[in-house]
Scaffold this active site. Structure first.
Site, mmCIF file in Angstrom:
data_model
loop_
_atom_site.group_PDB
_atom_site.id
_atom_site.type_symbol
_atom_site.label_atom_id
_atom_site.label_comp_id
_atom_site.label_asym_id
_atom_site.label_seq_id
_atom_site.Cartn_x
_atom_site.Cartn_y
_atom_site.Cartn_z
ATOM 1 N N ARG A 51 -21.648 2.298 16.394
ATOM 2 C CA ARG A 51 -22.916 3.020 16.589
ATOM 3 C C ARG A 51 -24.091 2.047 16.654
ATOM 4 N NH1 ARG A 51 -24.689 8.341 14.812
ATOM 5 N NH2 ARG A 51 -22.616 8.764 14.056
ATOM 6 N N LYS A 150 -3.411 5.810 9.465
ATOM 7 C CA LYS A 150 -3.427 6.778 8.387
ATOM 8 C C LYS A 150 -4.786 6.727 7.690
ATOM 9 C CE LYS A 150 -1.917 5.313 4.230
ATOM 10 N NZ LYS A 150 -2.774 4.255 3.698
ATOM 11 N N HIS A 180 1.598 0.393 8.865
ATOM 12 C CA HIS A 180 1.722 -1.064 9.021
ATOM 13 C C HIS A 180 2.955 -1.638 8.309
ATOM 14 C CE1 HIS A 180 -0.386 -1.334 5.118
ATOM 15 N NE2 HIS A 180 0.068 -2.563 5.030
ATOM 16 N N LYS A 184 6.019 -5.020 9.206
ATOM 17 C CA LYS A 184 6.355 -6.163 8.345
ATOM 18 C C LYS A 184 7.721 -6.700 8.760
ATOM 19 C CE LYS A 184 3.685 -4.639 4.338
ATOM 20 N NZ LYS A 184 2.723 -5.643 3.951
ATOM 21 N N GLU A 218 1.304 -3.172 -6.616
ATOM 22 C CA GLU A 218 0.130 -3.976 -6.267
ATOM 23 C C GLU A 218 -0.577 -4.443 -7.534
ATOM 24 O OE1 GLU A 218 -2.106 -2.542 -2.622
ATOM 25 O OE2 GLU A 218 -1.398 -0.674 -3.479
ATOM 26 N N ASP A 237 -1.647 8.178 -0.305
ATOM 27 C CA ASP A 237 -2.006 6.852 0.208
ATOM 28 C C ASP A 237 -0.777 5.978 0.483
ATOM 29 O OD1 ASP A 237 -4.039 4.841 0.776
ATOM 30 O OD2 ASP A 237 -3.339 3.822 -1.035
ATOM 31 N N HIS A 242 4.175 4.792 3.679
ATOM 32 C CA HIS A 242 4.918 3.535 3.535
ATOM 33 C C HIS A 242 6.262 3.710 2.808
ATOM 34 C CE1 HIS A 242 1.188 2.083 4.913
ATOM 35 N NE2 HIS A 242 0.593 1.882 3.760
ATOM 36 N N LYS A 341 -1.014 0.870 -8.385
ATOM 37 C CA LYS A 341 -2.032 -0.182 -8.352
ATOM 38 C C LYS A 341 -2.182 -0.750 -9.756
ATOM 39 C CE LYS A 341 -4.512 1.381 -4.304
ATOM 40 N NZ LYS A 341 -4.047 0.383 -3.340
HETATM 41 C C1 BG6 Z 1 -2.639 0.757 2.627
HETATM 42 C C2 BG6 Z 1 -3.151 1.553 1.464
HETATM 43 O O1 BG6 Z 1 -2.083 1.592 3.588
HETATM 44 O O2 BG6 Z 1 -1.649 -0.158 2.160
HETATM 45 C C3 BG6 Z 1 -3.716 0.641 0.397
HETATM 46 O O3 BG6 Z 1 -4.164 2.458 1.914
HETATM 47 C C4 BG6 Z 1 -2.704 -0.402 -0.005
HETATM 48 O O4 BG6 Z 1 -4.160 1.377 -0.737
HETATM 49 C C5 BG6 Z 1 -2.131 -1.100 1.220
HETATM 50 O O5 BG6 Z 1 -3.358 -1.335 -0.840
HETATM 51 C C6 BG6 Z 1 -0.972 -2.010 0.833
HETATM 52 O O6 BG6 Z 1 -0.615 -2.768 1.949
HETATM 53 P P1 BG6 Z 1 0.050 -4.213 1.767
HETATM 54 O O7 BG6 Z 1 0.406 -4.620 3.164
HETATM 55 O O8 BG6 Z 1 -0.993 -5.078 1.133
HETATM 56 O O9 BG6 Z 1 1.228 -4.021 0.897
#
Ligand code: BG6
Length: 492
Positions: A51, A150, A180, A184, A218, A237, A242, A341
């Site tokens: 924007r 997502k 994503h 990997k 994480e 999330d 994932h 987390k």
């Molecule tokens: C994202 C989540 O899709 O994946 C995040 O929204 C998360 O909360 C992340 O931290 C983890 O991805 P990676 O590749 O760091 O394991």
């Protein structure tokens, strides 16, 4: 075989949200790396859309800063940078209004024959209006594709609405839904391991496998994303996408070919076979947790509530689930899924625990015969470990010991793996949907997740607290131990 770099076809990639966090942290660095590797053709343009009226120079400054912040300095060389910046364009567009669209159309008119990819790196509530404008300004060409990130909805119903908005303009073969994790390297390696080796497939079933653990842990907390995260939680999330994708690739039947629909058909069958968890059994099969303050890597860490600046919230930052796949191959094999987390360290792994041997020929002096385990590490140190029993070397009779046959990809191949986005962005240009989710997969995943979240709310299932830097609430240990199993880090 050494790695090969094959240039992709000429393309125009339009990034809506061109000045956003995703573009800065992931998309621009990934595209730069592919350019540096020689994979982008001369006729490849990246058009940032935002924007703000940044202007071309202002955007180049943003791109430079993104690369400076998110690419290792040894990997930024002047020649590659100059080439990369030359393919960058910018267009200020008010995506909810009319301004900027004619200018974007004019930029794109110079590349009608090219692959045209629209990347929606923006909030999903803008997907519909962007799609409508793309149609209104006649921007869809036969070689167009759209890439969405997502969260694809917050439940089955909203996911359907997101999908409907996109499918008014693009057909399914043009839609690339990114998870994503599928990009990997080790996740793809899981398919190589299962389907390019003779030795695992005959054992890959309930006859020989005792249980499977999938952990995505994480160290980080929610950081600056508290606003989004508090309305989402770990279930939406991480688990809906994932973790379920990892589960699918681990559990699916062999597809007839490594092709988009063949792979996605098999993943869908796994999702459909997941045994339902709802109010009747959510308490026994799931644990929710939220981090309190603690310490990670010797550094004190704040609680979730402090991170999001609220006095209360029952959003989960940790989930553990005992899942079951009700089909011939997996009946009776529990899948323990876990993500959180602010856990002890950053570890993502799939642990396949084999059943005990059927009869031991050794007497008690040989020691305990531990079960074989195959550990597939996704991060941080990508690799695989097969744990087998051997005789302890040297004299002293037959003493048995479990040892790891260890392979680290970095040590073996001497290079660290490319970021997932590098592979996925090139697949978008190539038009290869194998590593992207189909709409029915997303819907099936929500069909399993929705009743769990509903059960949590309807039964007020409590959120257990855990100290930052731990492995989650003790209830998660109890969940697996009730079954006579232990999480990998607690086992010997
Ligand atoms: C994202 C989540 O899709 O994946 C995040 O929204 C998360 O909360 C992340 O931290 C983890 O991805 P990676 O590749 O760091 O394991």
């Amino acid at each position: 075989m050494s790695s090969r770099t094959i240039q992709v076809s000429p393309f125009d990639l339009v990034v809506f949200g061109g000045t956003g966090d995703l573009a800065a942290r992931k998309l621009l660095p990934a595209l730069y790396q592919r350019d540096r590797a020689g994979q982008l053709p001369d006729e490849g343009r990246i058009i940032g859309v935002a924007r703000k009226a940044l202007g071309h120079d202002g955007y180049l400054k943003f791109v430079r800063k993104s690369l400076h912040d998110h690419v290792k300095s040894v990997e930024v060389d002047e020649e590659a940078l100059t080439r990369f910046l030359a393919r960058i364009d910018f267009c200020a567009v008010d995506v909810t209004g009319e301004s900027g669209w004619p200018e974007l159309a004019e930029i794109l008119a110079a590349g009608v024959e090219r692959v045209r990819a629209f990347y929606y790196a923006v909030s999903p509530d803008l997907f519909a209006t962007i799609s409508t404008h793309i149609q209104q300004f006649n921007l869809v060409t036969p070689k167009s594709r759209v890439v969405v990130e997502k969260p694809l909805g917050t439940d089955g119903e909203s996911a359907r609405a997101v999908n409907a908005a996109i499918s008014c303009v693009f057909s399914e073969h043009q839609v690339f839904r990114i998870d994503h994790y599928l990009g990997k390297e080790t996740v793809q390696n899981l398919m190589a391991l299962r389907f390019a080796n003779r030795m695992f497939e005959p054992l890959w079933n309930s006859m020989h496998i005792d249980h499977i653990q999938i952990t995505v842990a994480e160290e980080l907390g929610v950081g600056e994303r508290g606003g989004y995260y508090d309305g989402s939680g770990a279930m939406r999330d991480m688990v809906q996408n994932h973790i379920l994708q990892l589960l699918c690739l681990t559990a699916m039947e062999p597809p007839d070919a490594f092709q988009a629909d063949s792979v996605r058909d098999e993943k869908l069958k796994v999702l459909k076979s997941l045994r339902r968890i709802d109010e009747r059994n959510a308490e026994q099969c799931t644990i929710r947790g939220q981090y309190r303050n603690g310490s990670v890597g010797g550094q004190p860490t704040q609680s979730y509530l402090q991170d999001i600046g609220q006095d209360e919230s029952d959003t989960e930052t940790f989930v553990a689930i005992r899942a079951e796949i009700a089909n011939w191959r997996w009946a009776g094999v529990p899948f323990f899924l876990r993500t959180g987390k602010r856990l002890g360290n950053r570890t993502s792994e799939i642990v396949v625990n084999f059943r005990p041997i059927s009869h031991s020929i050794f007497d008690h002096t040989a020691g305990r015969i531990s079960q074989n385990r195959l550990i597939i590490r996704l991060q941080p140190d990508e690799g695989m470990t097969l744990e087998v029993m051997i005789k302890d070397p040297g004299p002293g009779g037959m003493r048995l010991r479990r040892i790891p046959l260890d392979m680290s990809f970095v040590e073996t191949f001497g290079v660290s793996n490319p970021d997932a986005y590098e592979r996925l962005l090139m697949d978008v240009i190539r038009g290869n949907q194998t590593l992207f989710m189909r709409h029915d997969e997303v819907a099936a995943a929500w069909r399993w997740i929705d009743p769990i979240i509903a059960a949590w709310h309807n039964t007020s299932q409590r959120v257990h607290h855990y100290a930052g830097g731990s492995w989650g609430p003790s209830a998660s240990v109890a969940l697996i131990e009730r079954d006579g199993r232990t999480w990998l880090e607690d086992s010997d």
